[in-house]
Design an enzyme around this catalytic site. Structure first.
Site, PDB file in Angstrom:
ATOM      1  N   GLY A  16      -7.354   2.954  -3.898  1.00 49.48           N
ATOM      2  CA  GLY A  16      -8.868   3.217  -3.827  1.00 49.48           C
ATOM      3  C   GLY A  16      -9.617   2.719  -2.586  1.00 49.48           C
ATOM      4  CG  ASN A  26      -3.138  11.587  -8.143  1.00 49.97           C
ATOM      5  OD1 ASN A  26      -3.572  12.735  -9.029  1.00 49.97           O
ATOM      6  ND2 ASN A  26      -3.290  10.367  -8.773  1.00 49.97           N
ATOM      7  CD1 TRP A  27      -5.616  16.761  -4.626  1.00 48.40           C
ATOM      8  CD2 TRP A  27      -5.695  18.693  -5.719  1.00 48.40           C
ATOM      9  NE1 TRP A  27      -5.289  18.106  -3.453  1.00 48.40           N
ATOM     10  CE2 TRP A  27      -5.479  19.020  -4.648  1.00 48.40           C
ATOM     11  CE3 TRP A  27      -6.201  19.908  -6.703  1.00 48.40           C
ATOM     12  CZ2 TRP A  27      -5.318  20.355  -3.996  1.00 48.40           C
ATOM     13  CZ3 TRP A  27      -6.031  21.254  -6.201  1.00 48.40           C
ATOM     14  CH2 TRP A  27      -5.457  21.404  -4.942  1.00 48.40           C
ATOM     15  CD  GLU A  33      -6.645   5.794 -10.292  1.00 53.29           C
ATOM     16  OE1 GLU A  33      -6.458   7.007 -10.432  1.00 53.29           O
ATOM     17  OE2 GLU A  33      -7.155   5.305  -9.012  1.00 53.29           O
TER      18      GLU A  33
HETATM   19  O1  LIG Z   1      -2.612   8.099  -6.531  1.00 48.78           O
HETATM   20  C1  LIG Z   1      -2.767   7.630  -5.391  1.00 48.78           C
HETATM   21  C2  LIG Z   1      -2.306   8.383  -4.453  1.00 48.78           C
HETATM   22  O2  LIG Z   1      -2.638   9.739  -4.683  1.00 48.78           O
HETATM   23  C3  LIG Z   1      -3.093   6.320  -5.570  1.00 48.78           C
HETATM   24  O3  LIG Z   1      -3.941   5.944  -6.507  1.00 48.78           O
HETATM   25  C4  LIG Z   1      -3.637   5.817  -4.102  1.00 48.78           C
HETATM   26  O4  LIG Z   1      -4.970   6.399  -3.839  1.00 48.78           O
HETATM   27  P1  LIG Z   1      -5.478   6.205  -2.437  1.00 48.78           P
HETATM   28  O5  LIG Z   1      -5.595   4.848  -2.347  1.00 48.78           O
HETATM   29  O6  LIG Z   1      -7.156   6.930  -2.444  1.00 48.78           O
HETATM   30  O7  LIG Z   1      -4.669   6.628  -1.224  1.00 48.78           O
END
Ligand SMILES: O=C(CO)[C@H](O)COP(=O)(O)O
Length: 262
Positions: free
Chosen positions: A174, A11-12, A98
């Site tokens: 995140g 997921n960008w 989010e």
């Molecule tokens: O959407 C996500 C993965 O694409 C999710 O929010 C996790 O993000 P990440 O912690 O930066 O892998």
């Protein structure tokens, strides 16, 4: 992971405008997807059409990060399922934490969006997740069961066969997040399997893929994918660089082929 396909997506989020997104998509256009692996990308809406056209003859699926449930009308700032489909996308991420946290997404809106996506031939990738508080109070299972059951409410048996559910603990997402421990993910997914099986019916042959997301990295991806009730992963930061994402996909491919050979 079982003998069926293993999913990996990235997921960008709000990264990569059209120029950067096209360049990144081109990196995947000649990439040979390993056998048994299903791969998807969710670019921002402004890059969706371009990314779809770069990847149209490849097995890489492209999806939107969100959409509205009405087809058209006075909904300023929204995009609809037919618009997403017209861009060439085959899938859509719905209920990402989010969106729930910052943009008022609720279980009810997720359900409306899931049904709208299915009506227009899109595969909904439904995100569910417990907050840090819910985790601390030991009510993660209850939250996840509620989110899942409401998201899938009213979906026909046939359409359930096109849905994917992604467990993303909010506390794992995140740069401030900490990756969930594999045994915890295993326990959650096993219980989640029971919840989705309850929705589709005990005797149904429909098997909804259950993915994990949240601080997935090169170091931990195989720990998650090897778990019995984990059918794949959704990657954020660790997959934004196309070369890194290709490396992650290859790791998953190696794991799949070693399982097949065993
Ligand atoms: O959407 C996500 C993965 O694409 C999710 O929010 C996790 O993000 P990440 O912690 O930066 O892998």
């Amino acid at each position: 992971m079982d003998q069926k396909s293993v999913w990996i997506g990235t997921n960008w989020k709000m990264n990569k405008g059209p120029a950067e997104a096209i360049a990144a998509a081109r990196a995947f256009s000649n990439f040979h997807l390993p056998e048994g692996v299903r791969c998807f990308l969710t670019p921002p809406a402004t890059s969706l059409r371009d990314v779809c056209s770069v990847l149209q003859d490849t097995p890489v699926m492209v999806g939107a990060q969100n959409m509205f449930w009405e087809d058209s009308g006075a909904w300023t700032g929204e995009i609809s399922a037919p618009m997403v489909a017209e861009c060439g996308a085959s899938t859509v991420l719905l209920g990402h934490s989010e969106r729930r946290q910052h943009f008022g997404e609720t279980d009810w809106t997720v359900n409306r969006k899931v049904r709208a996506a299915l009506r227009h031939g899109l595969r909904p990738l439904i995100c569910i997740g417990d907050t840090a508080d819910e985790f601390e109070f030991g009510v993660s299972q209850e939250t996840l069961a509620r989110q899942t059951k409401i998201a899938l409410h009213g979906v026909s048996q046939e359409d359930l066969g096109r849905v994917v559910v992604i467990y993303e603990p909010v506390w794992a997402i995140g740069s401030a997040g900490r990756p969930a421990e594999a045994p915890f993910v295993s326990e959650i997914h096993t219980k989640l399997r029971g919840v989705v099986q309850g929705v589709v019916g005990r005797n149904s042959s429909v098997r909804i893929p259950l993915l994990y997301g949240g601080s997935v990295s090169q170091a931990n991806i195989c720990d998650y994918v090897a778990l019995p009730d984990v059918d794949g992963v959704l990657v954020g930061r660790a997959g934004w660089d196309p070369a890194d994402f290709i490396k992650l996909v290859s790791r998953v491919g190696e794991l799949v082929s070693s399982k097949v050979a065993a």
